[in-house]
Design a protein around this motif. Structure first.
Motif, PDB file in Angstrom:
ATOM      1  N   VAL A  51      -4.756  16.265  22.653  1.00  0.00           N
ATOM      2  CA  VAL A  51      -3.378  16.434  23.108  1.00  0.00           C
ATOM      3  C   VAL A  51      -2.976  15.225  23.956  1.00  0.00           C
ATOM      4  CG1 VAL A  51      -1.835  17.810  24.541  1.00  0.00           C
ATOM      5  CG2 VAL A  51      -3.468  18.941  23.033  1.00  0.00           C
ATOM      6  N   GLY A  52      -1.861  14.599  23.612  1.00  0.00           N
ATOM      7  CA  GLY A  52      -1.370  13.459  24.363  1.00  0.00           C
ATOM      8  C   GLY A  52      -2.090  12.160  24.082  1.00  0.00           C
ATOM      9  N   VAL A  53      -2.970  12.139  23.074  1.00  0.00           N
ATOM     10  CA  VAL A  53      -3.787  10.962  22.775  1.00  0.00           C
ATOM     11  C   VAL A  53      -3.425  10.440  21.388  1.00  0.00           C
ATOM     12  CG1 VAL A  53      -6.139  10.130  22.368  1.00  0.00           C
ATOM     13  CG2 VAL A  53      -5.686  11.753  24.222  1.00  0.00           C
ATOM     14  N   GLY A  54      -3.428   9.121  21.224  1.00  0.00           N
ATOM     15  CA  GLY A  54      -3.305   8.524  19.904  1.00  0.00           C
ATOM     16  C   GLY A  54      -1.878   8.313  19.429  1.00  0.00           C
ATOM     17  N   VAL A  55      -1.707   7.275  18.594  1.00  0.00           N
ATOM     18  CA  VAL A  55      -0.436   6.954  17.959  1.00  0.00           C
ATOM     19  C   VAL A  55      -0.599   7.164  16.458  1.00  0.00           C
ATOM     20  CG1 VAL A  55       1.271   5.149  17.539  1.00  0.00           C
ATOM     21  CG2 VAL A  55       0.105   5.265  19.749  1.00  0.00           C
ATOM     22  N   ALA A  56       0.284   7.922  15.852  1.00  0.00           N
ATOM     23  CA  ALA A  56       0.136   8.226  14.425  1.00  0.00           C
ATOM     24  C   ALA A  56       0.164   6.950  13.578  1.00  0.00           C
ATOM     25  CB  ALA A  56       1.209   9.209  13.979  1.00  0.00           C
ATOM     26  N   ILE A  57       1.174   6.107  13.762  1.00  0.00           N
ATOM     27  CA  ILE A  57       1.285   4.854  12.996  1.00  0.00           C
ATOM     28  C   ILE A  57       1.474   3.710  13.976  1.00  0.00           C
ATOM     29  CG2 ILE A  57       2.580   3.574  11.251  1.00  0.00           C
ATOM     30  CD1 ILE A  57       3.519   6.277  10.129  1.00  0.00           C
ATOM     31  N   PHE A 104      -1.396  15.138  12.923  1.00  0.00           N
ATOM     32  CA  PHE A 104      -1.532  16.218  13.905  1.00  0.00           C
ATOM     33  C   PHE A 104      -2.564  15.857  14.965  1.00  0.00           C
ATOM     34  CE2 PHE A 104      -3.568  20.150  15.430  1.00  0.00           C
ATOM     35  CZ  PHE A 104      -2.457  20.797  15.959  1.00  0.00           C
ATOM     36  N   ASN A 105      -2.136  15.930  16.242  1.00  0.00           N
ATOM     37  CA  ASN A 105      -3.036  15.692  17.368  1.00  0.00           C
ATOM     38  C   ASN A 105      -2.695  16.675  18.487  1.00  0.00           C
ATOM     39  OD1 ASN A 105      -5.036  13.833  16.903  1.00  0.00           O
ATOM     40  ND2 ASN A 105      -4.298  12.337  18.370  1.00  0.00           N
ATOM     41  N   GLY A 106      -2.504  17.928  18.144  1.00  0.00           N
ATOM     42  CA  GLY A 106      -1.957  18.880  19.100  1.00  0.00           C
ATOM     43  C   GLY A 106      -2.925  19.914  19.605  1.00  0.00           C
ATOM     44  N   PHE A 136       0.843  -1.197   0.000  1.00  0.00           N
ATOM     45  CA  PHE A 136       0.000   0.000   0.000  1.00  0.00           C
ATOM     46  C   PHE A 136       0.880   1.249   0.000  1.00  0.00           C
ATOM     47  CE2 PHE A 136       0.397  -1.291   4.497  1.00  0.00           C
ATOM     48  CZ  PHE A 136       0.945  -0.140   5.049  1.00  0.00           C
ATOM     49  N   SER A 137       0.298   2.363  -0.447  1.00  0.00           N
ATOM     50  CA  SER A 137       1.000   3.646  -0.476  1.00  0.00           C
ATOM     51  C   SER A 137       0.093   4.725   0.089  1.00  0.00           C
ATOM     52  CB  SER A 137       1.399   4.028  -1.906  1.00  0.00           C
ATOM     53  OG  SER A 137       2.299   3.093  -2.465  1.00  0.00           O
ATOM     54  N   ILE A 138       0.640   5.535   0.998  1.00  0.00           N
ATOM     55  CA  ILE A 138      -0.042   6.722   1.513  1.00  0.00           C
ATOM     56  C   ILE A 138       0.867   7.899   1.190  1.00  0.00           C
ATOM     57  CG2 ILE A 138      -0.883   7.908   3.564  1.00  0.00           C
ATOM     58  CD1 ILE A 138      -1.451   5.213   4.813  1.00  0.00           C
ATOM     59  N   ILE A 139       0.399   8.763   0.290  1.00  0.00           N
ATOM     60  CA  ILE A 139       1.228   9.857  -0.228  1.00  0.00           C
ATOM     61  C   ILE A 139       0.519  11.193   0.011  1.00  0.00           C
ATOM     62  CG2 ILE A 139       2.515  10.726  -2.213  1.00  0.00           C
ATOM     63  CD1 ILE A 139       3.249   7.878  -1.557  1.00  0.00           C
ATOM     64  N   SER A 140       1.180  12.129   0.661  1.00  0.00           N
ATOM     65  CA  SER A 140       0.686  13.506   0.821  1.00  0.00           C
ATOM     66  C   SER A 140      -0.719  13.554   1.395  1.00  0.00           C
ATOM     67  CB  SER A 140       0.736  14.242  -0.529  1.00  0.00           C
ATOM     68  OG  SER A 140       2.054  14.319  -1.016  1.00  0.00           O
ATOM     69  N   CYS A 141      -0.972  12.782   2.409  1.00  0.00           N
ATOM     70  CA  CYS A 141      -2.265  12.794   3.096  1.00  0.00           C
ATOM     71  C   CYS A 141      -2.146  13.545   4.430  1.00  0.00           C
ATOM     72  CB  CYS A 141      -2.767  11.369   3.323  1.00  0.00           C
ATOM     73  SG  CYS A 141      -3.201  10.485   1.805  1.00  0.00           S
ATOM     74  N   LYS A 142      -3.301  13.907   4.998  1.00  0.00           N
ATOM     75  CA  LYS A 142      -3.338  14.597   6.284  1.00  0.00           C
ATOM     76  C   LYS A 142      -4.247  13.827   7.231  1.00  0.00           C
ATOM     77  CE  LYS A 142      -2.648  19.156   4.170  1.00  0.00           C
ATOM     78  NZ  LYS A 142      -3.216  20.513   3.961  1.00  0.00           N
ATOM     79  N   PHE A 143      -3.787  13.673   8.467  1.00  0.00           N
ATOM     80  CA  PHE A 143      -4.566  12.996   9.501  1.00  0.00           C
ATOM     81  C   PHE A 143      -4.650  13.929  10.702  1.00  0.00           C
ATOM     82  CE2 PHE A 143      -2.599   9.803   6.855  1.00  0.00           C
ATOM     83  CZ  PHE A 143      -3.569   8.818   6.695  1.00  0.00           C
ATOM     84  N   PHE A 144      -5.819  14.517  10.905  1.00  0.00           N
ATOM     85  CA  PHE A 144      -6.011  15.459  11.994  1.00  0.00           C
ATOM     86  C   PHE A 144      -7.034  14.903  12.980  1.00  0.00           C
ATOM     87  CE2 PHE A 144      -4.693  19.742   9.861  1.00  0.00           C
ATOM     88  CZ  PHE A 144      -3.475  19.184   9.518  1.00  0.00           C
ATOM     89  N   PHE A 145      -6.631  14.765  14.247  1.00  0.00           N
ATOM     90  CA  PHE A 145      -7.511  14.418  15.358  1.00  0.00           C
ATOM     91  C   PHE A 145      -7.948  12.953  15.319  1.00  0.00           C
ATOM     92  CE2 PHE A 145      -8.536  18.930  14.178  1.00  0.00           C
ATOM     93  CZ  PHE A 145      -7.665  19.497  15.090  1.00  0.00           C
ATOM     94  N   PHE A 146      -7.057  12.093  15.811  1.00  0.00           N
ATOM     95  CA  PHE A 146      -7.328  10.652  15.892  1.00  0.00           C
ATOM     96  C   PHE A 146      -7.184  10.221  17.353  1.00  0.00           C
ATOM     97  CE2 PHE A 146      -3.156  11.743  14.249  1.00  0.00           C
ATOM     98  CZ  PHE A 146      -2.271  11.172  15.158  1.00  0.00           C
ATOM     99  N   ARG A 147      -8.114   9.380  17.797  1.00  0.00           N
ATOM    100  CA  ARG A 147      -8.146   8.973  19.199  1.00  0.00           C
ATOM    101  C   ARG A 147      -7.355   7.690  19.444  1.00  0.00           C
ATOM    102  NH1 ARG A 147     -14.028   9.044  21.585  1.00  0.00           N
ATOM    103  NH2 ARG A 147     -12.793   8.862  23.500  1.00  0.00           N
ATOM    104  N   SER A 148      -7.273   6.807  18.459  1.00  0.00           N
ATOM    105  CA  SER A 148      -6.491   5.580  18.607  1.00  0.00           C
ATOM    106  C   SER A 148      -5.251   5.641  17.717  1.00  0.00           C
ATOM    107  CB  SER A 148      -7.335   4.353  18.264  1.00  0.00           C
ATOM    108  OG  SER A 148      -6.569   3.173  18.369  1.00  0.00           O
ATOM    109  N   SER A 149      -5.420   5.522  16.401  1.00  0.00           N
ATOM    110  CA  SER A 149      -4.299   5.586  15.456  1.00  0.00           C
ATOM    111  C   SER A 149      -4.743   6.277  14.176  1.00  0.00           C
ATOM    112  CB  SER A 149      -3.798   4.174  15.112  1.00  0.00           C
ATOM    113  OG  SER A 149      -3.301   3.513  16.247  1.00  0.00           O
ATOM    114  N   ALA A 150      -3.826   6.984  13.551  1.00  0.00           N
ATOM    115  CA  ALA A 150      -4.099   7.523  12.218  1.00  0.00           C
ATOM    116  C   ALA A 150      -3.992   6.415  11.185  1.00  0.00           C
ATOM    117  CB  ALA A 150      -3.147   8.665  11.897  1.00  0.00           C
ATOM    118  N   VAL A 151      -2.919   5.622  11.266  1.00  0.00           N
ATOM    119  CA  VAL A 151      -2.710   4.477  10.370  1.00  0.00           C
ATOM    120  C   VAL A 151      -2.410   3.263  11.226  1.00  0.00           C
ATOM    121  CG1 VAL A 151      -1.317   3.487   8.517  1.00  0.00           C
ATOM    122  CG2 VAL A 151      -1.829   5.940   8.514  1.00  0.00           C
TER     123      VAL A 151
END
Length: 498
Positions: free
Chosen positions: A230-236, A223-225, A187-202
């Motif tokens: 704030v302080g929640v979630g893992v990006a990958i 971004f989860n700032g 899979f490929s994720i290119i130039s995407c934005k993930f704003f405000f995730f409670r568990s994981s973005a990917v």
């Protein structure tokens, strides 16, 4: 049936659509997916249950599912399309853009429910040749506690088949999980934005395989700032799936930027040219999920290079073993040419390795305020570690115990001594083993950071022994031994590196 006439190069002006040739690797996959689908269809075509409305009020679930039932790539003109659940076997989604400014002419897919998966890919590669998603916003709800906005879920009959996916210029907002790759590869994720995730973005959750193939996450923003995020979630989050490249991304805010939970043998991670800032735990975490009843597993071949880490509680953390077998879980690791700046919490380290072998940590820059932590921490179980040519300012080095070489510093022994069984402050059983801990009172220089080496003089009985806290008036130690009735002698040595 009418076909939408789409020219990807027309995406300009106020929206921020990314051209198809953003990356040669991802372009090849996208072209394959579109070629196999053979055609575009328009979700507003009245042939599909009267056509989707896209006004942000009407429920477009029936029309959207009807459009995707043909297996084609479906074009979504500008608008807001409300849907409870969308199933895709092949083809994909192409929108008019993902700009968020008023009047930007963006395409928005809005999940109308507050739980469960939203867009679900059910096909396998032999049926779809990969699925393409590009140039739209997908939006969940801030209170979600289950499900993913996009999920690859091959049907039960095909659960052992992988599903390729290409995502470009997709903007994810408000989610439990952004993208969940289940039994997926390439899979490929290119130039995407993930704003405000409670568990994981990917989340990469391949339960029946240890490899995700030639997959990549490139040039994206996590971004989860702000606010309750704030302080929640893992990006990958990667659950024991190797073969991933994480290149040129921006990570800002949350619990961690990357977390690998390992429970099987797998390998290969490349993490380069990323900016990683403002994490409330270790920014990059390698965590062992096995227990004493499982066979030892390893994750090998890791390159972490050319990244910038700033204002995190700590930066890179390799978890300790959990079954007292003294078995390495992490090997063949290069941590080179990174910049680490200013850990924010007392007693934390920029790079901490609890159990590993064949590590090369070199050419890095460590700078910040010494609040009881430091640049590099290695536990005694580490083997064959080379540390060289690192620059530091305001932080101690802190190499503790272990069996490694390659120092480019002067090391001088300043004191030594012996610990006997009677010196143990705590003596408790751990299965068939026995754990002893104690404290050695001795003056330790506070100038050049001290190295405390602890070794057993009765290796027939001792399994492991190490130091886990150093102060200016002494240090704490811990040891595991096989025979509770056997005597124990430990020899300690304090040296300084300058």
């Amino acid at each position: 049936m009418a076909e939408a006439q789409i020219n990807p190069q027309q995406n300009s002006g106020k929206n921020d659509a990314t051209p198809l040739d953003v990356n040669a690797i991802s372009k090849k996959l996208e072209n394959s997916a579109i070629a196999r689908a053979r055609t575009f269809v328009n979700v507003k075509d009245p042939t599909f249950a009267g056509g989707a409305v896209g006004d942000g009020k009407a429920d477009d679930t029936e029309a959207m599912n009807a459009a995707h039932s043909l297996g084609a790539v479906v074009f979504y003109p500008p608008g807001i399309y409300k849907c409870s659940r969308l199933e895709i076997k092949s083809g994909g989604i192409v929108g008019a853009g993902s700009g968020v400014a008023p009047g930007s002419g963006a395409t928005v897919l809005q999940q109308s429910g507050s739980s469960g998966d939203f867009i679900v890919v059910t096909g396998e590669n032999s049926e779809s040749g990969g699925v393409v998603f590009r140039d739209f916003i997908v939006r969940g709800n801030s209170g979600q506690s289950t499900g993913a906005l996009i999920a690859t879920r091959p049907s039960a009959a095909n659960s052992n088949r992988s599903q390729m996916a290409f995502l470009s210029n997709v903007h994810f907002r408000f989610m439990w999980i952004g993208v969940d790759f289940s039994n997926s590869s390439d899979f490929s994720i290119i130039s995407c934005k993930f704003f405000f995730f409670r568990s994981s973005a990917v989340q990469v959750s391949n339960d029946d395989r240890g490899d995700v193939g030639d997959s990549c996450i490139i040039g994206s923003h996590f971004f989860n700032g702000r606010g309750k995020y704030v302080g929640v979630g893992v990006a990958i989050t990667q659950r024991s799936s190797g073969g991933l490249r994480i290149l040129g991304n921006k990570f800002n805010g949350g619990r961690s930027a990357y977390c690998l939970d390992i429970d099987r043998v797998t390998s290969d991670l490349l993490m380069t040219n990323n900016s990683v800032e403002n994490y409330e735990s270790a920014a990059v975490v390698f965590r062992n999920k096995t227990n004493s009843s499982q066979a030892p597993v390893r994750f090998s071949n890791v390159v972490i290079s050319g990244n910038q880490f700033a204002l995190n509680v700590s930066d890179i953390f390799f978890d300790e073993i959990s079954d007292y077998k003294n078995t390495s879980y992490w090997d063949n690791v290069c941590i080179n040419n990174n910049v680490f700046y200013c850990n924010r919490q007392q007693g934390k380290w920029s790079v901490s390795v609890s159990c590993g072998r064949y590590f090369n940590i070199s050419g890095n820059v460590f700078n910040g305020n010494n609040q009881g932590g430091g640049a590099i921490w290695l536990e005694p179980s580490c083997q064959s570690v080379v540390i060289s040519s690192n620059a530091r300012g305001g932080l101690p080095l802190g190499y503790i115990g272990g069996n490694w070489g390659g120092f480019d510093f002067v090391r001088k022994v300043v004191s030594h001594g012996v610990i006997r069984t009677d010196d143990a402050a705590l003596d408790k059983g751990v299965g068939e083993l026995q754990e002893l801990t104690g404290y050695v009172s001795t003056k330790i220089a506070t100038g050049d950071f001290p190295v405390v080496t602890l070794a057993s003089a009765s290796e027939q009985y001792a399994i492991s022994c190490h130091v886990f806290e150093i102060k200016n008036d002494g240090f704490k130690w811990r040891c595991l031994r096989r025979r509770p009735d056997a005597g124990l002698i430990l020899r300690w040595e304090i040296s300084v590196i300058s």
